[in-house]
Each structure stands twice: as structure tokens, then as C-alpha cells.
Write an enzyme that holds these catalytic residues in place. Structure first.
Site, short mmCIF file in Angstrom:
data_model
loop_
_atom_site.label_atom_id
_atom_site.label_comp_id
_atom_site.label_asym_id
_atom_site.label_seq_id
_atom_site.Cartn_x
_atom_site.Cartn_y
_atom_site.Cartn_z
N TYR A 1 17.68 -54.20 26.99
CA TYR A 1 18.49 -54.52 25.81
C TYR A 1 18.78 -53.27 25.00
O TYR A 1 19.92 -53.02 24.60
CB TYR A 1 17.76 -55.56 24.96
N LYS B 1 22.47 -51.56 24.29
CA LYS B 1 23.00 -51.39 22.94
C LYS B 1 23.12 -49.92 22.56
O LYS B 1 24.06 -49.53 21.84
CB LYS B 1 22.12 -52.14 21.94
#
Length: 256
Positions: free
Chosen positions: A161, A165
Site C-alpha cells: 500500500y 501511494k
């Protein structure tokens, strides 16, 4: 309409919002429609999109829907084609769709890694690449990426994640350098945990939320409308000088 309202207006602008089936994406659609935008909402759950469309219509707004899985290349490219067929152009792109698969790096599957990158990073690139030519031709556009504070700071069990990002933040800046000469602003919003239905489910246990909130000066998580309000600002002429920014909405977590 007074002068300040004109600066914050997006009336009749066409806004494509991904991840609109629920959560932050759905909230952005409602806020944008309330501000007068012609919303195109896309997501995987057709029933939830239809409910959103009905809610927006009930408040006098304009919303069309495109059910699709933009984690697939054909799905993302198909959304570009259908949105342009519907509206002729897209003035505002909000890349809100995303997935958060967490777990220890040593146990993380490559399938989950690939799915994370496909939805969180590849899809925003495909949509921006596909819609930018129209924005360039009209010499105006807004691209808003919904990133995360985890793209800036470190959290355990968030390797995929955080990488997705962090990549989205870098993509934001790279696209900005290419599109800025054409009067297109590209920015990212980096929220803390947001109390969507999923956020409440994952972060309600005190043993999990307690340490995180203790490290947050403001001492609370975010609400979907707070992210939508920032997106509205970035979509409006009021933010025309804001470009390549990572807008931290996280109660001060990354400042201490």
C-alpha cells in the site's frame, strides 16, 4: 453569485470520479454534484452506483454512471472511452479508487502486490494518460489523486500500500511537470484513516486505533466530507496556482 463563489465554482464542469461505489469516492461525487458539476461516477458495484445516481438526482444534481473494474487494463481504458463518449471531454479527474491489502512483507503474496499496484497506481496513470489530450486541447484541466499519508510516512504491514501511494505521489509530480504548461493542475490528497464504512470496521478497535491516535496531534481520524471538501477546492479555480502538491489531511501526524 459573488466573486468568492465564482472562484470556488465548478458549475457545469464534467468530473469523472473513480471508486464512486462507496466511501470517499461517493462523497466526492455528492459534493461535486451539489457544487453544480456534471458527475460521471465509476466503480465496480453497479447497484451502489445506481443508488448514488438516485441520491444525486433527488438533490437536483447531475450524475451518470459507468460500472467497471479499473484494476483491469481494459476496464480503465474502457472508462476513458465511455466518459468521452458521454460528455465529449472531462474537465476534472478524481482518482479515488484504491485497495488496502495489508500484512507482513514476508507473508505478502505477489497476487496481492500486483492487484494493489494495478488499482492504486496503474489505473490513475491510464485514466490521466487517456483524458489529458482533451484537457490539453481545451487548455484547462484538474487531476486529483486520492493518495494517503502512508505514501509519505511508514506504517508496519503496509509495504504494498505504501509503495503504491508513494508511487502515486511521484506520478502526481511527474504529470504536473508535463501538463502544467497546458494549464492543467495535478495534485494529490494524502489523508489519514478516514471513517468510511470500511475505515470504521478496521480502525474501531481501541487496541488498534489508540496508538495511532496518540501519535496524531489532533487526536482523531478524518471524515469523508473533509476529503471531499479538499477535492472541491482542488477542482475549482481557487486552486489554480496549486500544482504538484501533496495535501496532507492527517491531523498533524507527519509533522511531529
Amino acid at each position: 453569485m459573488t466573486v468568492w463563489q465564482e472562484r470556488f465554482a465548478i458549475k457545469d464542469r464534467v468530473a469523472l470520479v473513480t471508486g464512486a461505489s462507496s466511501g470517499i469516492g461517493a462523497e466526492i461525487c455528492e459534493v461535486f454534484a451539489d457544487a453544480g458539476a456534471r458527475v460521471i461516477a465509476t466503480g465496480r458495484n453497479e447497484d451502489k452506483l445506481a443508488a448514488l445516481q438516485s441520491d444525486i438526482a433527488a438533490m437536483g444534481g447531475n450524475c451518470r454512471i459507468i460500472p467497471a473494474d479499473i484494476g483491469e487494463i481494459d476496464g480503465a481504458e474502457g472508462v476513458v472511452s465511455r466518459a468521452l463518449e458521454m460528455a465529449g471531454t472531462v474537465d476534472i479527474l478524481v482518482n479515488s479508487a484504491g485497495t488496502a491489502i495489508v500484512g507482513p512483507a514476508t507473508e505478502f503474496s505477489l497476487e496481492d502486490w500486483d492487484r494493489t499496484m494495478a488499482l492504486n497506481l496503474r489505473a490513475p496513470f491510464i485514466l490521466a494518460r487517456g483524458l489529458a489530450p482533451k484537457m490539453i486541447a481545451q487548455k484547462r484541466g484538474k487531476i486529483i489523486n486520492i493518495s494517503s499519508q502512508t505514501g509519505v510516512i511508514a506504517l508496519p504491514d503496509h509495504a504494498a500500500y505504501a509503495a503504491s501511494k508513494g508511487g502515486l505521489n511521484a506520478l502526481t509530480k511527474a504529470l504536473m511537470t508535463e501538463f502544467a504548461p497546458h494549464n492543467i493542475q495535478v495534485n494529490a490528497i494524502c489523508p489519514t484513516v478516514v471513517m468510511t464504512q470500511m475505515g470504521r470496521k478496521l480502525w474501531s478497535p481501541p487496541e488498534k486505533s489508540g496508538p495511532f491516535l496518540a501519535a496524531t496531534p489532533l487526536g482523531r481520524f478524518g471524515e469523508p466530507v473533509e476529503i471531499a471538501d479538499m477535492a472541491l477546492y482542488l477542482a475549482s479555480p481557487a486552486s489554480d496556482l496549486v500544482n504538484g502538491a501533496l495535501m496532507m489531511i492527517e491531523g498533524g501526524y507527519s509533522s511531529v
